[in-house]
Scaffold this motif. Structure first.
Motif, PDB file in Angstrom:
ATOM      1  N   ARG A 105       0.822  -1.229   0.000  1.00 60.96           N
ATOM      2  CA  ARG A 105       0.000   0.000   0.000  1.00 60.96           C
ATOM      3  C   ARG A 105       0.849   1.269   0.000  1.00 60.96           C
ATOM      4  O   ARG A 105       0.439   2.297  -0.558  1.00 60.96           O
ATOM      5  CB  ARG A 105      -0.949  -0.018   1.192  1.00 60.96           C
ATOM      6  CG  ARG A 105      -1.993  -1.139   1.126  1.00 60.96           C
ATOM      7  CD  ARG A 105      -2.930  -1.096   2.329  1.00 60.96           C
ATOM      8  NE  ARG A 105      -3.947  -2.131   2.284  1.00 60.96           N
ATOM      9  CZ  ARG A 105      -3.830  -3.338   2.819  1.00 60.96           C
ATOM     10  NH1 ARG A 105      -2.704  -3.653   3.444  1.00 60.96           N
ATOM     11  NH2 ARG A 105      -4.807  -4.218   2.747  1.00 60.96           N
ATOM     12  N   LEU A 106       2.029   1.229   0.622  1.00 61.41           N
ATOM     13  CA  LEU A 106       2.893   2.403   0.628  1.00 61.41           C
ATOM     14  C   LEU A 106       3.373   2.738  -0.778  1.00 61.41           C
ATOM     15  O   LEU A 106       3.414   3.910  -1.166  1.00 61.41           O
ATOM     16  CB  LEU A 106       4.092   2.166   1.563  1.00 61.41           C
ATOM     17  CG  LEU A 106       5.140   3.279   1.632  1.00 61.41           C
ATOM     18  CD1 LEU A 106       4.513   4.610   2.013  1.00 61.41           C
ATOM     19  CD2 LEU A 106       6.252   2.911   2.614  1.00 61.41           C
ATOM     20  N   ALA A 107       3.706   1.740  -1.565  1.00 64.05           N
ATOM     21  CA  ALA A 107       4.152   1.981  -2.944  1.00 64.05           C
ATOM     22  C   ALA A 107       3.047   2.612  -3.773  1.00 64.05           C
ATOM     23  O   ALA A 107       3.296   3.516  -4.581  1.00 64.05           O
ATOM     24  CB  ALA A 107       4.613   0.678  -3.590  1.00 64.05           C
ATOM     25  N   LEU A 108       1.813   2.144  -3.584  1.00 65.68           N
ATOM     26  CA  LEU A 108       0.699   2.722  -4.337  1.00 65.68           C
ATOM     27  C   LEU A 108       0.491   4.179  -3.970  1.00 65.68           C
ATOM     28  O   LEU A 108       0.139   5.009  -4.820  1.00 65.68           O
ATOM     29  CB  LEU A 108      -0.584   1.923  -4.089  1.00 65.68           C
ATOM     30  CG  LEU A 108      -0.575   0.458  -4.538  1.00 65.68           C
ATOM     31  CD1 LEU A 108      -1.991  -0.105  -4.524  1.00 65.68           C
ATOM     32  CD2 LEU A 108       0.049   0.292  -5.921  1.00 65.68           C
ATOM     33  N   ALA A 109       0.726   4.521  -2.704  1.00 62.40           N
ATOM     34  CA  ALA A 109       0.580   5.916  -2.278  1.00 62.40           C
ATOM     35  C   ALA A 109       1.650   6.797  -2.913  1.00 62.40           C
ATOM     36  O   ALA A 109       1.443   8.000  -3.080  1.00 62.40           O
ATOM     37  CB  ALA A 109       0.662   6.006  -0.752  1.00 62.40           C
ATOM     38  N   CYS A 110       2.806   6.198  -3.280  1.00 65.63           N
ATOM     39  CA  CYS A 110       3.892   6.959  -3.903  1.00 65.63           C
ATOM     40  C   CYS A 110       3.653   7.217  -5.393  1.00 65.63           C
ATOM     41  O   CYS A 110       4.290   8.102  -5.979  1.00 65.63           O
ATOM     42  CB  CYS A 110       5.217   6.211  -3.762  1.00 65.63           C
ATOM     43  SG  CYS A 110       5.806   6.012  -2.072  1.00 65.63           S
TER      44      CYS A 110
END
Length: 422
Positions: free
Chosen positions: A170-175
């Motif tokens: 999920r952190l990568a998608l937020a980036c």
């Protein structure tokens, strides 16, 4: 046979293992080129995150900023990257706030921006951002239950991913649409990057159904809101075929195998033949201890399957199902089981330590023992088996003066064990 100080050799091997997987030694070769037109943001979490951030600052040419979160006492002096300390292995409010700040920092990035994500073991507890409708207190309770259950690290992180708003990719998608480069120090058997710190920037092949099955397997009860979160699929993670991960990359920069090979080289330099058994041993610490003890006795008494002098080296992550009320992490538990089983066999010495310098939640890295450990304990009124039944490896080795206290090493490739047979 070479003239050997058994205790010093084992300590030297442990030091060599830890040094081999330090950020300063492993990270610089994997740094990407700075973005020409965009900004560089450094984020991350784990017991090695601060040392990794410090290394990035030393070797980076160009601007950068960011934030990493590490365990209390594992910080490092950084000038451009903020270091926040939080609780491990059970998350706290500081970790929740840090995770929230990281998610806020990566909003609004462009395709010209670079996100450098620094991940190491412990990051799962340190990036504590509960999924929608789940409280931090509920996350803390599930973490405590998992830690006591005997679940493997892969099983624990599968559950954690599906109750999180930041882990499991999920952190990568937020980036997005920024390019994300993730550098990882592995603390998991098999070095699966998606398992390390619950893979905040990696797609996740596991499912809510699997997480629910793990909770049922270990008979861990959760509040109805959390059970519904899994059963409804609300906690599902982004999968490997998600196009939003296109263009991202990751590199596992340090592993248990590297640490074991460095320890083996240290033994060879001292004239002792090393044998690396495995870098991914799992199972109950006391059972693994018994197995190592049986092998050590076979070598000591019969010269099989290896001739002495030799040293057996292994890594991985054992587990402890807590039944007693004593103190001690999995390495102390392993070593107490080993000592009780090996039975004072002449010429057999052993060390078991966590490469992060902290055995579970105690203040020691692990412990060391020799042929006289059990006899010395009995002379003090301690019975090894009784203390093992009480999960009190810390108390046993503390009384003997055989705890190993290093303080945080600021890296983490999990357990290190060496059995010396002379």
């Amino acid at each position: 046979m070479p003239d050997i100080n058994p205790r010093q050799l084992l300590l030297d091997m442990y030091t060599a293992a830890v040094d081999a997987v330090s950020a300063e030694k492993c990270l610089p070769a994997f740094l990407p080129k700075p973005s020409i037109t965009g900004r560089t943001l450094v984020i991350g979490a784990g017991k090695g995150a601060a040392a990794m951030a410090q290394t990035v600052e030393r070797h980076w040419e160009g601007e950068l900023s960011g934030l990493v979160v590490t365990r209390y006492g594992h910080g490092a002096d950084c000038k451009r990257i903020e270091v926040v300390e939080a609780a491990h292995p059970v998350p706290d409010e500081a970790g929740r706030r840090a995770a929230g700040r990281i998610m806020d920092m990566v909003q609004g990035l462009s395709e010209n921006d670079l996100v450098l994500c620094l991940i190491s073991g412990g990051g799962s507890a340190l990036l504590a951002l509960p999924g929608e409708g789940i409280t931090l207190e509920e996350k803390q309770a599930i973490n405590k239950a998992l830690l006591k259950s005997g679940a493997t690290i892969s099983e624990m992180n599968c559950v954690r991913k599906h109750f999180s708003a930041i882990k499991g990719g999920r952190l990568a998608l937020a980036c997005a649409p920024a390019r994300v480069v993730t550098l990882l120090i592995s603390d998991v058997p098999g070095d699966d990057p998606g398992v390390i710190a619950s893979g905040p920037t990696l797609p996740d092949p596991t499912t809510c159904a699997q997480a629910l099955a793990i909770l049922n397997k270990y008979e861990i009860a959760v509040p109805p809101v959390m059970e519904d979160y899994l059963a409804s699929g609300a906690g599902e993670t982004p999968k490997p075929n998600d196009p939003r991960f296109t263009g991202n990359s990751h590199h596992v920069i340090a592993t248990a195998q590297q640490a074991l090979e460095a320890a083996a080289a240290s033994a060879r330099a001292a004239g002792i033949t090393p044998y690396i058994l495995s870098d991914e041993m799992e199972g109950e610490a006391r059972d693994v201890g018994m197995m190592h003890a049986a092998l050590a006795r076979q070598i000591a008494l019969r010269g099989q399957p290896f001739a002495k002098p030799c040293v057996l080296i292994s890594g991985g992550e054992t587990t402890v199902t807590v039944r007693g009320k004593g103190r001690g992490g999995r390495n102390a538990e392993f070593l107490l089981s080993f000592a009780a089983t090996v039975g004072g066999q002449r010429g057999v010495h052993a060390i078991a330590c966590d490469t992060d310098g902290i055995d579970g939640s105690e203040d020691n890295a692990g412990a060391i023992c020799g042929p006289d450990s059990v006899a010395r304990a009995e002379a003090m009124g301690m019975r090894a088996r009784a203390m093992l039944d009480n999960n009190d490896g810390y108390g046993f080795f503390n009384a003997l003066g055989d705890l190993i206290v290093t303080g945080p090493t600021r890296t983490n490739v999990n357990d290190f064990r060496a059995i010396l047979i002379l």
